[in-house]
Design a protein around this motif. Structure first.
Motif, PDB file in Angstrom:
ATOM      1  N   ASN A  77       0.820  -1.219   0.000  1.00  0.00           N
ATOM      2  CA  ASN A  77       0.000   0.000   0.000  1.00  0.00           C
ATOM      3  C   ASN A  77       0.856   1.271   0.000  1.00  0.00           C
ATOM      4  OD1 ASN A  77      -2.479  -1.327  -0.110  1.00  0.00           O
ATOM      5  ND2 ASN A  77      -2.462  -1.684   2.102  1.00  0.00           N
ATOM      6  N   SER A  86       3.745   1.463  -1.411  1.00  0.00           N
ATOM      7  CA  SER A  86       4.256   1.534  -2.783  1.00  0.00           C
ATOM      8  C   SER A  86       3.223   2.126  -3.727  1.00  0.00           C
ATOM      9  CB  SER A  86       4.634   0.138  -3.289  1.00  0.00           C
ATOM     10  OG  SER A  86       5.626  -0.427  -2.485  1.00  0.00           O
ATOM     11  N   LEU A  87       1.975   1.615  -3.625  1.00  0.00           N
ATOM     12  CA  LEU A  87       0.912   2.096  -4.517  1.00  0.00           C
ATOM     13  C   LEU A  87       0.663   3.585  -4.300  1.00  0.00           C
ATOM     14  CD1 LEU A  87      -1.594  -0.905  -4.315  1.00  0.00           C
ATOM     15  CD2 LEU A  87      -0.200  -0.222  -6.301  1.00  0.00           C
ATOM     16  N   GLU A  93       1.270   6.451  -7.016  1.00  0.00           N
ATOM     17  CA  GLU A  93       0.136   7.299  -7.403  1.00  0.00           C
ATOM     18  C   GLU A  93       0.496   8.785  -7.326  1.00  0.00           C
ATOM     19  OE1 GLU A  93      -3.405   6.166  -5.187  1.00  0.00           O
ATOM     20  OE2 GLU A  93      -4.255   8.139  -5.661  1.00  0.00           O
ATOM     21  N   ALA A 110       1.375  -5.894  -7.607  1.00  0.00           N
ATOM     22  CA  ALA A 110       0.379  -4.874  -7.242  1.00  0.00           C
ATOM     23  C   ALA A 110       0.503  -3.646  -8.150  1.00  0.00           C
ATOM     24  CB  ALA A 110       0.563  -4.470  -5.782  1.00  0.00           C
ATOM     25  N   LEU A 111       1.721  -3.247  -8.462  1.00  0.00           N
ATOM     26  CA  LEU A 111       1.917  -2.086  -9.348  1.00  0.00           C
ATOM     27  C   LEU A 111       1.334  -2.383 -10.728  1.00  0.00           C
ATOM     28  CD1 LEU A 111       5.629  -1.127  -8.493  1.00  0.00           C
ATOM     29  CD2 LEU A 111       3.593   0.227  -7.939  1.00  0.00           C
ATOM     30  N   SER A 151      -2.333  -2.254 -10.969  1.00  0.00           N
ATOM     31  CA  SER A 151      -2.931  -0.935 -10.737  1.00  0.00           C
ATOM     32  C   SER A 151      -2.468   0.088 -11.766  1.00  0.00           C
ATOM     33  CB  SER A 151      -2.583  -0.437  -9.336  1.00  0.00           C
ATOM     34  OG  SER A 151      -3.017  -1.336  -8.377  1.00  0.00           O
TER      35      SER A 151
END
Ligand code: PBG
Length: 329
Positions: free
Chosen positions: A155, A157-158, A162, A184-185, A188
Motif C-alpha cells: 500500500n 508503494s501504490l 500514485e 500490485a503495481l 494498478s
C-alpha cells in the motif's frame, strides 16, 4: 594476462605526465552517476542543519525546490526522499506511511508539479520513518513479521506511485516483497514504475547519522539483524539479488558502499544488472569530519566516489551529490 618484464617494461612511462595519465584513465565520474538524498521536515520555510551530518540539511516542503533546483542545474538525474516524521505521528503500525498527506507524498507532488520529468524521484519503501519502534516492519511478539509487513509495503508503494514517484526502493529486507509489489503495481496500472531493490542491505553500524537525520535513532529498539544481512556474508547477497531479479527488480542497491565494494563487483559480474552503491551517512560523516579537521585531503571524496565506479557501480547515492561540480573540478 600478457605483461612484459623490467627493464623493457616500465609502467611508470604511462604515468609520466598529466596528459598521458588522462589518456589511460579507466574510470571517470559525471553528474549522471549520482542520486541526491533529501531529508524532509514538517513546518514552513526551514532549512535545518543536522549535527551528525555537517553540510547536509532537512528541508520543509516549501523549500524543497531550492535543493531540487540545485540538483537539476548540476545534472543529477534523481533525488531520493527521506522524511523526518513528527513523533506524534508515529505509532506501532507506521500508519503515517499510508497518509497521502505525509511529507514524502507532499514532496513528490510539489517536485513533480514544478519540474515534471526533469528529474527522477526515488522513495524508500519501508516503515522505519513511521513506526514508534523505528523498525522497518511490523512487530508481533517481539518478531518482525514478514508477510503482514509486505501488505503495508504494497500500500505504501501504490500510494507513492500514485503521487508520481518514479522509482520505488524497498529498503526493508522482507522476503518476497519485490514480487508482491511488482504484481500490485502492474495490476494498478503502474507498469512503468521502476523498482530499485535494496537487495544487498547489511545490518551496519554506518547508518547512525541517517537515523539521527530522520529521527529514528533513539527510538530504535534492538537491532535489525533478523532482516538486514550479516556483514560477514557475501554468498547470501548473491542469493538475495538472484531472488529479487526473478521477482522483478529493475536495479539493485548495495548498502553501505565503501566497505562492500566486493559485493558490488560480484553482483555486476554475475547478474549484469544496473547496480547502485549507497555511500551511507556514516561514510559521509567520517569523510566530512576528517576533511574539516584537515586529517585527510579534500580529494579523498573524489577517490571514494571513483572506487564505486571501479568496482562496477552504475550510480552512487551520495550526500555529496549536491556539491558534485566542485568535487569533479
Ligand atoms: C531505512 C533506511 C536506512 C538508510 C536508508 N534507508 C537506515 C536503516 O536501515 O536503518 C540508511 C542510509 C544512510 O545511512 O545514509 N530502511
Amino acid at each position: 594476462m600478457i605483461t612484459g618484464k623490467y627493464p623493457n617494461l616500465r609502467l611508470r612511462r604511462n604515468r609520466k605526465e598529466s596528459w598521458t595519465r588522462r589518456l589511460v584513465q579507466e574510470n571517470t565520474l559525471s553528474p549522471n552517476d549520482f542520486i541526491l538524498p533529501i531529508f524532509l521536515i514538517d513546518g514552513s520555510n526551514k532549512k535545518e542543519s543536522i549535527s551528525t551530518m555537517p553540510g547536509v540539511f532537512r528541508y520543509t516542503i516549501n523549500r524543497v525546490s531550492q535543493i531540487v533546483d540545485k540538483a537539476i542545474k548540476k545534472g543529477i538525474p534523481m533525488v531520493a526522499l527521506f522524511p523526518k516524521t513528527k513523533n506524534t505521528l508515529k505509532n506501532d503500525l507506521g500508519t503515517e506511511s499510508l497518509n497521502e498527506n505525509n511529507l514524502v507524498c507532499r514532496a513528490i507532488l510539489e517536485i513533480k508539479k514544478k519540474y515534471k520529468n526533469q528529474i527522477g524521484i526515488m522513495c524508500d519503501v519501508a516503515l522505519d520513518p513511521y513506526t514508534s519502534h523505528s523498525h522497518d516492519g511490523l512487530i508481533k511478539s517481539n518478531q518482525i513479521i514478514n508477510d503482514e509487513t509486505i501488505e503495508v509495503l504494497i500500500n505504501q508503494s501504490l500510494l507513492q506511485a500514485e503521487m508520481g514517484c518514479d522509482v520505488l526502493a524497498p529498503s526493508d529486507m522482507m522476503d518476497g516483497r519485490i514480487g508482491k509489489i511488482r504484481k500490485a503495481l502492474d495490476s494498478s496500472n503502474f507498469k512503468n514504475t521502476q523498482i530499485l531493490s535494496y537487495a544487498a542491505k547489511y545490518a551496519s553500524s554506518f547508518y547512525g547519522p541517517f537515523r539521527d537525520a530522520v529521527g529514528s535513532k533513539s527510538s530504535l529498539k534492538g537491532d535489525k539483524k533478523t532482516y538486514q544481512m550479516d556483514f560477514r556474508n557475501s554468498d547470501e547477497a548473491m542469493r538475495e539479488v538472484a531472488l529479487d531479479i526473478k521477482e522483478g527488480a529493475d536495479m539493485i542497491m548495495v548498502k553501505p558502499g565503501m566497505p562492500y565494494l566486493d559485493i558490488i563487483k560480484s553482483i555486476k559480474e554475475k547478474f549484469k544488472i544496473p547496480v547502485l552503491a549507497y555511500q551511507v551517512s556514516g561514510e559521509y560523516s567520517l569523510l566530512e569530519t576528517a576533511i574539516n579537521k584537515k586529517l585527510i585531503q579534500k580529494n579523498a571524496v573524489y577517490e571514494s566516489l571513483v572506487s564505486f565506479k571501479r568496482s562496477g557501480a552504475n550510480a552512487i547515492v551520495s550526500y555529496y551529490a549536491d556539491r558534485i561540480d566542485k568535487i569533479l573540478e
